[in-house]
Motif scaffolding. Structure first.
Motif, PDB file in Angstrom:
ATOM      1  N   ASP A   1     -39.872  44.006 -18.975  1.00 39.25           N
ATOM      2  CA  ASP A   1     -41.200  44.600 -18.793  1.00 39.25           C
ATOM      3  C   ASP A   1     -41.617  45.431 -19.994  1.00 39.25           C
ATOM      4  O   ASP A   1     -42.628  46.107 -19.962  1.00 39.25           O
TER       5      ASP A   1
ATOM      6  N   ASP B   1     -35.783  42.166 -13.565  1.00 39.86           N
ATOM      7  CA  ASP B   1     -36.378  43.421 -14.054  1.00 39.86           C
ATOM      8  C   ASP B   1     -37.637  43.746 -13.249  1.00 39.86           C
ATOM      9  O   ASP B   1     -37.918  44.911 -12.962  1.00 39.86           O
TER      10      ASP B   1
ATOM     11  N   HIS C   1     -31.918  50.991 -12.624  1.00 41.56           N
ATOM     12  CA  HIS C   1     -31.769  50.880 -14.075  1.00 41.56           C
ATOM     13  C   HIS C   1     -30.602  51.712 -14.616  1.00 41.56           C
ATOM     14  O   HIS C   1     -30.124  51.443 -15.713  1.00 41.56           O
TER      15      HIS C   1
ATOM     16  N   HIS D   1     -30.487  43.023 -20.372  1.00 40.89           N
ATOM     17  CA  HIS D   1     -31.030  44.128 -19.580  1.00 40.89           C
ATOM     18  C   HIS D   1     -31.302  43.674 -18.135  1.00 40.89           C
ATOM     19  O   HIS D   1     -30.858  44.299 -17.182  1.00 40.89           O
TER      20      HIS D   1
HETATM   21 ZN   LIG Z   1     -36.248  47.243 -17.139  1.00 37.53          ZN
END
Ligand SMILES: [Zn+2]
Length: 453
Positions: A134, A181, A261, A281
């Protein structure tokens, strides 16, 4: 509202981004977007070896044909990460040629352009090549400086030109990472609701609605995402972009991340690798997201309307006790003072804790229903991740369930934001929740450790 209307509305809350164009074959729009935003300036296409081949060369040709004296900067290394030295390289290239960056790549290229452009006091055009994170439209860049990943404040790009044909052709695991994400915003929203109830970080309506009102719709086609169908990929990319706009509106990452996160940050900080590779990630966030869905499941099974508030407030530790606990917990960590600094910042005294617990006790039924409406059950989230090809078990990123369990108390103390674990400690249910998630029959039942194959 259709996608066009949603985007127009979203742009009105975004503070940095003024143009967001998305559609099949849209790289052709780069020259006119550039001309309208940077009159009199020349572009520098910034790519890596791979993204140059995928779309960079095409954009370069289009810019040349449109009459721009266009430069090119290709990251020379085949394997590279978001590191400070590359920010310097891009910055030098922009400075030496007096150009404006056209970032052609995924999250890393974008972050390099974001930070270097901000150092030069200018913006840039982002042309994403994968729906992997993002971060394209977010405020801030995540860069490793002297070996430690940090988020540097810097504005989001003034324009994003997303070519759905390019993004849909990205490697499947990058798209799956982006899906995870985006899915993280589900439990992250639940945790923002907790901080809102505490009054520490009230929900900012425009940042909340721009993303949360459409989030479930944008996550609703995992089969399409898995198959790389353009309409499904467009929805996914739109969701990721709206997340960034929400962060721009809030001037913080609160709308897009919480404890989900922090598992990823932990793995970044400890330089976790699996089969010799750093994990993306989104793949790391997938495990944090599932873990928080499991915590919410167990949390909503409890009854907070019967809390003994007096006894809980009486048992509430002092700041000194909490600092001591944090120092012990992080003793062998790469940043031994992290937990201490965080608790020093977010510690609340007995009177605040009393007010919060009384609020939960009095409003439990409605609060529980609101969390249930917001946060997907673990089983549903796991199924979605299985369909898109994101990790659905910690073993898929080389983390054992017991390692994951050991991260939980640290994640409570890795960021000053109020999270579900803070509430659990106040309500005296922390150990029960951990046991329910990691104990017999739990989502991450330790006795059922999975071997990845
Ligand atoms: Zn993220």
């Amino acid at each position: 509202m259709n996608s066009k209307e949603r985007i127009a509305k979203a742009l009105s809350v975004a503070s940095d981004t003024r143009v967001f164009e998305m559609g099949e074959g849209f790289v052709s729009k780069v020259p006119e977007v550039f001309a309208s935003l940077f009159p009199g300036r020349m572009p520098l296409v910034v790519a890596d070896i791979n993204t140059w081949r995928v779309a960079g060369q095409k954009v370069y040709q289009l810019l040349l044909e449109a009459g721009f004296e266009t430069g090119v900067f290709i990251i020379p290394d085949r394997e590279f990460h978001a590191e400070w030295k590359y920010v310097m390289m891009v910055e030098e290239a922009l400075k030496a040629s007096g150009t404006v960056a056209v970032a052609l790549g995924s999250g890393v290229i974008n972050d390099l352009c974001k930070l270097s452009s901000s150092h030069l006091g200018q913006s840039y055009v982002c042309v994403p090549t994968a729906a992997s994170v993002d971060g394209y439209s977010s405020f801030g860049a995540s860069i490793a400086y002297e070996g430690v990943k940090q988020t540097f404040d810097c504005p989001a790009p003034v324009a994003i030109v997303a070519d759905v044909s390019v993004i849909a052709a990205a490697p499947k695991e990058m798209t799956a990472a982006g899906y995870a994400d985006l899915a993280a915003k589900i439990p992250a929203g639940g945790e923002w609701m907790i901080a809102d109830a505490f009054g520490t970080e009230p929900i900012i309506p425009e940042a909340w609605h721009v993303l949360q009102d459409v989030l479930s719709d944008l996550l609703a086609d995992p089969e399409g995402v898995s198959a790389g169908e353009p309409s499904a990929i467009a929805s996914l990319f739109e969701g990721l972009t709206l997340s960034g706009f929400a962060m721009q509106a809030a001037r913080s990452s609160r709308p897009a991340s919480c404890t989900d996160h922090l598992f990823s940050h932990y793995l970044d900080m400890t330089h976790h690798t699996y089969r010799g590779k750093l994990q993306s990630h989104g793949f790391q966030v997938a495990i944090g997201t599932l873990t928080m869905c499991a915590f919410f499941d167990e949390f909503c099974k409890l009854d907070l309307s019967t809390l003994d508030v007096d006894a809980l407030v009486k048992a509430w530790p002092t700041l000194e006790q909490e600092q001591k606990r944090a120092l012990a917990l992080f003793e062998d960590f790469v940043d031994p003072k992290l937990g201490y600094d965080v608790i020093t910042k977010k510690y609340q005294g007995p009177e605040d804790v009393r007010r919060e617990l009384e609020y939960y006790k009095a409003h439990w039924a409605e609060l529980r229903d609101a969390y249930r409406a917001q946060v997907y059950p673990f089983s549903k989230m796991k199924r979605l991740f299985e369909i898109v090809g994101a990790p659905s078990d910690p073993s898929h990123i080389g983390v054992t369930r017991s390692q994951l369990k050991a991260m939980v108390p640290k994640t409570q103390l890795m960021r000053w934001r109020i999270n579900l674990l803070d509430l659990a400690l106040r309500a005296g249910i922390y150990d029960r929740l951990v046991e329910a998630v990691f104990g017999p029959g739990g989502a991450w039942d330790l006795s059922k450790e999975v071997k990845d194959n």
